[in-house]
Design an enzyme around this catalytic site. Structure first.
Site, PDB file in Angstrom:
ATOM      1  N   LEU A 151       6.365  12.468 -12.150  1.00  0.00           N
ATOM      2  CA  LEU A 151       5.946  11.656 -11.134  1.00  0.00           C
ATOM      3  C   LEU A 151       5.587  12.576  -9.895  1.00  0.00           C
ATOM      4  CD1 LEU A 151       5.694   8.779  -9.993  1.00  0.00           C
ATOM      5  CD2 LEU A 151       8.164   9.322  -9.391  1.00  0.00           C
TER       6      LEU A 151
ATOM      7  N   GLY B 286      39.495  29.981  -3.299  1.00  0.00           N
ATOM      8  CA  GLY B 286      39.272  31.021  -2.246  1.00  0.00           C
ATOM      9  C   GLY B 286      38.439  32.034  -2.907  1.00  0.00           C
TER      10      GLY B 286
ATOM     11  N   THR C 176      16.442  11.599  -3.436  1.00  0.00           N
ATOM     12  CA  THR C 176      17.246  12.187  -2.538  1.00  0.00           C
ATOM     13  C   THR C 176      18.208  11.169  -2.144  1.00  0.00           C
ATOM     14  OG1 THR C 176      15.991  11.664  -0.444  1.00  0.00           O
ATOM     15  CG2 THR C 176      15.453  13.914  -1.662  1.00  0.00           C
ATOM     16  N   SER C 177      19.551  11.661  -1.426  1.00  0.00           N
ATOM     17  CA  SER C 177      20.388  10.679  -0.783  1.00  0.00           C
ATOM     18  C   SER C 177      19.765   9.841   0.374  1.00  0.00           C
ATOM     19  CB  SER C 177      21.483  11.456  -0.314  1.00  0.00           C
ATOM     20  OG  SER C 177      22.380  12.003  -1.283  1.00  0.00           O
TER      21      SER C 177
ATOM     22  N   GLU D 127      15.850  12.689  -8.823  1.00  0.00           N
ATOM     23  CA  GLU D 127      15.365  11.198  -9.074  1.00  0.00           C
ATOM     24  C   GLU D 127      15.699  10.325  -7.787  1.00  0.00           C
ATOM     25  OE1 GLU D 127      16.649   9.786 -12.699  1.00  0.00           O
ATOM     26  OE2 GLU D 127      16.712  11.571 -13.645  1.00  0.00           O
TER      27      GLU D 127
ATOM     28  N   PHE E 199       9.489  13.406 -17.711  1.00  0.00           N
ATOM     29  CA  PHE E 199       8.719  12.360 -16.986  1.00  0.00           C
ATOM     30  C   PHE E 199       8.187  13.277 -15.790  1.00  0.00           C
ATOM     31  CE2 PHE E 199       9.851   9.829 -13.166  1.00  0.00           C
ATOM     32  CZ  PHE E 199       9.363   8.806 -13.435  1.00  0.00           C
TER      33      PHE E 199
ATOM     34  N   GLU F 149       4.523  15.603  -7.186  1.00  0.00           N
ATOM     35  CA  GLU F 149       3.172  16.339  -7.144  1.00  0.00           C
ATOM     36  C   GLU F 149       3.771  17.320  -5.916  1.00  0.00           C
ATOM     37  OE1 GLU F 149      -0.250  14.132  -6.860  1.00  0.00           O
ATOM     38  OE2 GLU F 149      -0.144  13.105  -8.801  1.00  0.00           O
TER      39      GLU F 149
ATOM     40  N   GLN G 295      36.771  26.181  -2.044  1.00  0.00           N
ATOM     41  CA  GLN G 295      37.871  26.459  -1.054  1.00  0.00           C
ATOM     42  C   GLN G 295      39.423  26.608  -1.827  1.00  0.00           C
ATOM     43  OE1 GLN G 295      36.692  26.576   1.697  1.00  0.00           O
ATOM     44  NE2 GLN G 295      38.288  27.133   3.145  1.00  0.00           N
TER      45      GLN G 295
HETATM   46  N1  CAA Z   1      11.549  -1.939  -9.616  1.00  0.00           N
HETATM   47  C1  CAA Z   1      10.172  -2.529  -9.607  1.00  0.00           C
HETATM   48  N2  CAA Z   1       9.362  -2.489  -8.652  1.00  0.00           N
HETATM   49  C2  CAA Z   1       9.673  -2.105  -7.680  1.00  0.00           C
HETATM   50  C3  CAA Z   1      10.996  -1.362  -7.393  1.00  0.00           C
HETATM   51  C4  CAA Z   1      11.964  -1.308  -8.641  1.00  0.00           C
HETATM   52  N3  CAA Z   1      12.992  -0.823  -8.502  1.00  0.00           N
HETATM   53  N4  CAA Z   1      11.260  -0.804  -6.305  1.00  0.00           N
HETATM   54  C5  CAA Z   1       9.966  -1.195  -5.385  1.00  0.00           C
HETATM   55  N5  CAA Z   1       9.282  -1.994  -6.515  1.00  0.00           N
HETATM   56  C6  CAA Z   1       7.863  -2.201  -6.014  1.00  0.00           C
HETATM   57  C7  CAA Z   1       7.929  -3.118  -4.849  1.00  0.00           C
HETATM   58  O1  CAA Z   1       8.138  -4.511  -5.505  1.00  0.00           O
HETATM   59  C8  CAA Z   1       6.629  -3.154  -4.400  1.00  0.00           C
HETATM   60  O2  CAA Z   1       5.645  -3.926  -5.196  1.00  0.00           O
HETATM   61  P1  CAA Z   1       4.474  -4.585  -4.222  1.00  0.00           P
HETATM   62  O3  CAA Z   1       3.375  -3.405  -4.444  1.00  0.00           O
HETATM   63  O4  CAA Z   1       3.900  -5.829  -5.245  1.00  0.00           O
HETATM   64  O5  CAA Z   1       4.721  -4.855  -2.948  1.00  0.00           O
HETATM   65  C9  CAA Z   1       6.029  -1.864  -4.616  1.00  0.00           C
HETATM   66  O6  CAA Z   1       7.020  -1.272  -5.684  1.00  0.00           O
HETATM   67  C10 CAA Z   1       6.267  -0.744  -3.557  1.00  0.00           C
HETATM   68  O7  CAA Z   1       7.464  -0.864  -2.911  1.00  0.00           O
HETATM   69  P2  CAA Z   1       7.975  -0.286  -1.532  1.00  0.00           P
HETATM   70  O8  CAA Z   1       7.065  -0.719  -0.562  1.00  0.00           O
HETATM   71  O9  CAA Z   1       9.411  -0.345  -1.362  1.00  0.00           O
HETATM   72  O10 CAA Z   1       7.702   1.268  -1.777  1.00  0.00           O
HETATM   73  P3  CAA Z   1       7.626   2.604  -0.738  1.00  0.00           P
HETATM   74  O11 CAA Z   1       6.608   3.277  -1.088  1.00  0.00           O
HETATM   75  O12 CAA Z   1       7.913   1.925   0.768  1.00  0.00           O
HETATM   76  O13 CAA Z   1       9.073   3.349  -1.130  1.00  0.00           O
HETATM   77  C11 CAA Z   1      10.547   4.525  -2.414  1.00  0.00           C
HETATM   78  C12 CAA Z   1       9.487   3.384  -2.368  1.00  0.00           C
HETATM   79  C13 CAA Z   1      11.962   3.664  -2.790  1.00  0.00           C
HETATM   80  C14 CAA Z   1      10.586   5.350  -1.245  1.00  0.00           C
HETATM   81  C15 CAA Z   1       9.899   5.137  -3.684  1.00  0.00           C
HETATM   82  O14 CAA Z   1       8.811   5.903  -3.361  1.00  0.00           O
HETATM   83  C16 CAA Z   1      10.978   6.223  -4.085  1.00  0.00           C
HETATM   84  O15 CAA Z   1      11.895   5.686  -4.831  1.00  0.00           O
HETATM   85  N6  CAA Z   1      10.702   7.527  -3.901  1.00  0.00           N
HETATM   86  C17 CAA Z   1      11.743   8.635  -4.590  1.00  0.00           C
HETATM   87  C18 CAA Z   1      10.856   8.855  -5.667  1.00  0.00           C
HETATM   88  C19 CAA Z   1      11.871   9.791  -6.608  1.00  0.00           C
HETATM   89  O16 CAA Z   1      12.828   9.380  -7.052  1.00  0.00           O
HETATM   90  N7  CAA Z   1      11.350  10.850  -7.332  1.00  0.00           N
HETATM   91  C20 CAA Z   1      12.047  11.661  -8.202  1.00  0.00           C
HETATM   92  C21 CAA Z   1      10.978  11.942  -9.418  1.00  0.00           C
HETATM   93  S1  CAA Z   1      11.683  12.260 -10.899  1.00  0.00           S
HETATM   94  C22 CAA Z   1      12.647  13.763 -10.763  1.00  0.00           C
HETATM   95  O17 CAA Z   1      13.479  13.822  -9.981  1.00  0.00           O
HETATM   96  C23 CAA Z   1      12.104  14.779 -11.668  1.00  0.00           C
HETATM   97  C24 CAA Z   1      12.799  14.762 -12.997  1.00  0.00           C
HETATM   98  O18 CAA Z   1      12.216  15.321 -13.828  1.00  0.00           O
HETATM   99  C25 CAA Z   1      14.252  14.628 -13.094  1.00  0.00           C
END
Ligand code: CAA
Length: 501
Positions: free
Chosen positions: A125, A339, A365-366, A363, A123, A127, A336
């Site tokens: 996402l 030790g 952060t906290s 996936e 997967f 960058e 801990q």
């Molecule tokens: N399901 C469906 N749609 C969703 C949703 C969900 N759970 N959460 C948000 N949306 C939609 C919203 O409805 C909104 O829709 P509109 O455009 O129609 O308004 C849109 O998405 C944008 O939502 P937000 O305004 O809340 O978006 P944002 O940019 O402010 O923030 C965020 C969103 C929660 C910060 C998000 O960017 C996020 O989760 N960031 C972290 C990303 C992440 O987890 N990355 C890890 C990558 S994978 C990985 O770790 C590598 C691996 O291989 C293991």
């Protein structure tokens, strides 16, 4: 809520536990040391149905539920978190998205070989410049006849060096920000794809993670998952499911560290007693057990909600947040308890500690989990609500008719019109986004007001240029109205605030 496991759930848990003990335990420390990807055991897990647990048998999976999935991830991760990562990415980040959004043809081509474990999925996402801010994507896909040409660089792709297929997110229209994102099913064996630098990691060292470069990679339009513009929502929805898997991985790590601590505290002596006799150690053990039990309940709760087809974003984030912070806490305390011995590579607790850290990072952060949870529990945000934008029409039928035509909305009066205002269902909002400039002008010239439950929706709708003329016309709802999650209540609140003509 009844957490009694079914026979099938107990069977997959026991199968995963037996396999982990027999096949993974003997190599776990060694592959942590060398960083070698455990292809042989991953293939065996595929044969046992552990790489596509929630995928139906028709598409090569085991046809089980999410509770079964978390039980299996926990067992595998308890022995080796690297296997847990590979398994979790394959099952949820890769398979779940195709299961939910793929066509039948896409499922046969891209799901079956991965769910059956014959091939490996990833997967992509993140960058270099966008991790938490996932919508800020630079990898670009440009339409070219019946395909898209993809260029750019992705980073932190788990299983990237070994993946056969990847769920890739790219922007087709950077101006639309997250709404200009598309999702592609990428075949890594095609020209234009290059797996790059492998990350030298602190933990989960046997899971391979790398950068990937796309250089004029040609993705047939038929490999797009969902529609152009759906990408960000697909990513968010897939991450909801993925976060339950990572929570289960964290739980497995914490459980392993806890069990090692109890065993050690019963053996090791100090000041003439077993250290487990001392209250200082007992309190750590008690807190470990309590936090682990709470994590487990949060994880089962999220999994059960997902299995019932209910919304589970909040529960998945809560489970991941709590379980990952528990894993970090428990593994720190486990060292801990041990030790000096815990600080040595002779015992696995230092590996648990290193492996736990990533669960607080990937996936989401906290901090991101808290960002997901807070607005949802406050009632500010309802991502799956079918109503986004309220368009209020004051100028009677002519204006309404013009606006509707412009919107291309085939309004069903029965459902959408309420006391002179109408509501644009979510699906149609996508179309509005594409024609927002002329539409907005029409709305303004006709004295129409826009209201939204979410300020971001409005600011995306009304571009910067327009914001000057929008003052006084486009407004966001008051906090009181936002706090109402129910559409009916929002509508009542809206009506009471309608200017009297
Ligand atoms: N399901 C469906 N749609 C969703 C949703 C969900 N759970 N959460 C948000 N949306 C939609 C919203 O409805 C909104 O829709 P509109 O455009 O129609 O308004 C849109 O998405 C944008 O939502 P937000 O305004 O809340 O978006 P944002 O940019 O402010 O923030 C965020 C969103 C929660 C910060 C998000 O960017 C996020 O989760 N960031 C972290 C990303 C992440 O987890 N990355 C890890 C990558 S994978 C990985 O770790 C590598 C691996 O291989 C293991």
């Amino acid at each position: 809520m009844n957490f009694e496991l079914t026979e099938e759930q107990r069977a997959i848990r026991d199968l995963a536990r037996d396999f982990a003990q027999k096949e993974i335990a003997p190599i776990a420390a060694q592959i942590d040391e060398t960083g070698e990807f455990p292809l042989k055991t991953i293939r065996q897990m595929g044969e046992l149905g552990l790489m596509g647990i929630e995928i139906s048998e028709e598409y090569g999976g085991a046809g089980l539920d999410c509770v079964s999935y978390v039980l299996a991830v926990e067992q595998i991760s308890q022995v080796c978190a690297s296997h847990g990562t590979i398994m979790s990415v394959n099952n949820s980040l890769y398979c779940y998205g195709i299961k939910k959004f793929g066509t039948d043809e896409q499922k046969h081509k891209f799901l079956e070989p991965i769910a059956s474990g014959k091939k490996i999925g990833a997967f992509s996402l993140t960058e270099p410049q966008s991790g938490s801010d996932a919508g800020n994507m630079k990898v670009r896909a440009v339409r070219d006849g019946d395909a898209y040409i993809i260029n750019g660089r992705k980073s932190w792709v788990t299983s990237g060096p070994v993946a056969d297929f990847i769920v890739l997110f790219a922007t087709t229209n950077p101006e639309l920000k997250h709404r200009g994102t598309a999702c592609f099913l990428v075949d890594t064996h095609q020209p234009g794809f290059a797996a790059g630098k492998k990350e030298p990691k602190l933990g989960i060292r046997a899971s391979a993670t790398c950068e990937i470069t796309y250089d004029n990679y040609r993705a047939p339009a038929s490999t797009m998952l969902g529609k152009d513009g759906d990408g960000f929502k697909i990513a968010m929805s897939v991450l909801d499911a993925g976060r339950i898997g990572i929570a289960a991985q964290a739980l497995g790590i914490a459980q392993a560290a806890y069990e090692a601590s109890v065993a050690y505290s019963k053996e090791r002596e100090a000041f003439g007693s077993k250290i487990g006799e001392f209250q200082a150690i007992q309190w750590m053990i008690a807190d470990m057990a309590t936090r682990i039990a709470a994590s487990r309940l949060l994880i089962y709760n999220a999994a059960v909600k997902k299995d019932r087809g209910e919304k589970f974003s909040t529960e998945a984030s809560m489970a991941k947040l709590f379980a990952s912070e528990t894993a970090m806490w428990v593994t720190t305390k486990a060292i801990q308890v041990h030790g000096g011995a815990g600080y040595s590579k002779e015992l696995p607790v230092e590996r648990y500690f290193r492996d736990a850290k990533i669960t607080e990072i990937y996936e989401g952060t906290s901090e991101i989990q808290r960002l997901v949870i807070a607005p949802r529990v406050r009632g500010d945000f309802d991502a799956e609500s079918d109503i986004d934008l309220f368009v209020i029409i004051k100028n009677e039928d002519a204006a309404r008719q013009r606006a509707l035509t412009q919107l291309g909305v085939d309004v069903d009066l029965k459902y959408n019109v309420l006391l002179g205002d109408f509501v644009v269902p979510r699906a149609r909002f996508e179309r509005m986004a594409q024609i927002r400039e002329p539409l907005y002008q029409t709305l303004v010239s006709e004295g129409i007001e826009l209201w939204t439950r979410r300020p971001k929706t409005l600011s995306a709708f009304v571009s910067k240029k327009r914001r000057t003329i929008s003052s006084g016309r486009a407004r966001t709802l008051s906090k009181a109205a936002i706090a109402s999650r129910s559409t009916a209540r929002t509508m009542r609140s809206l009506r009471s605030r309608l200017p009297r003509s």
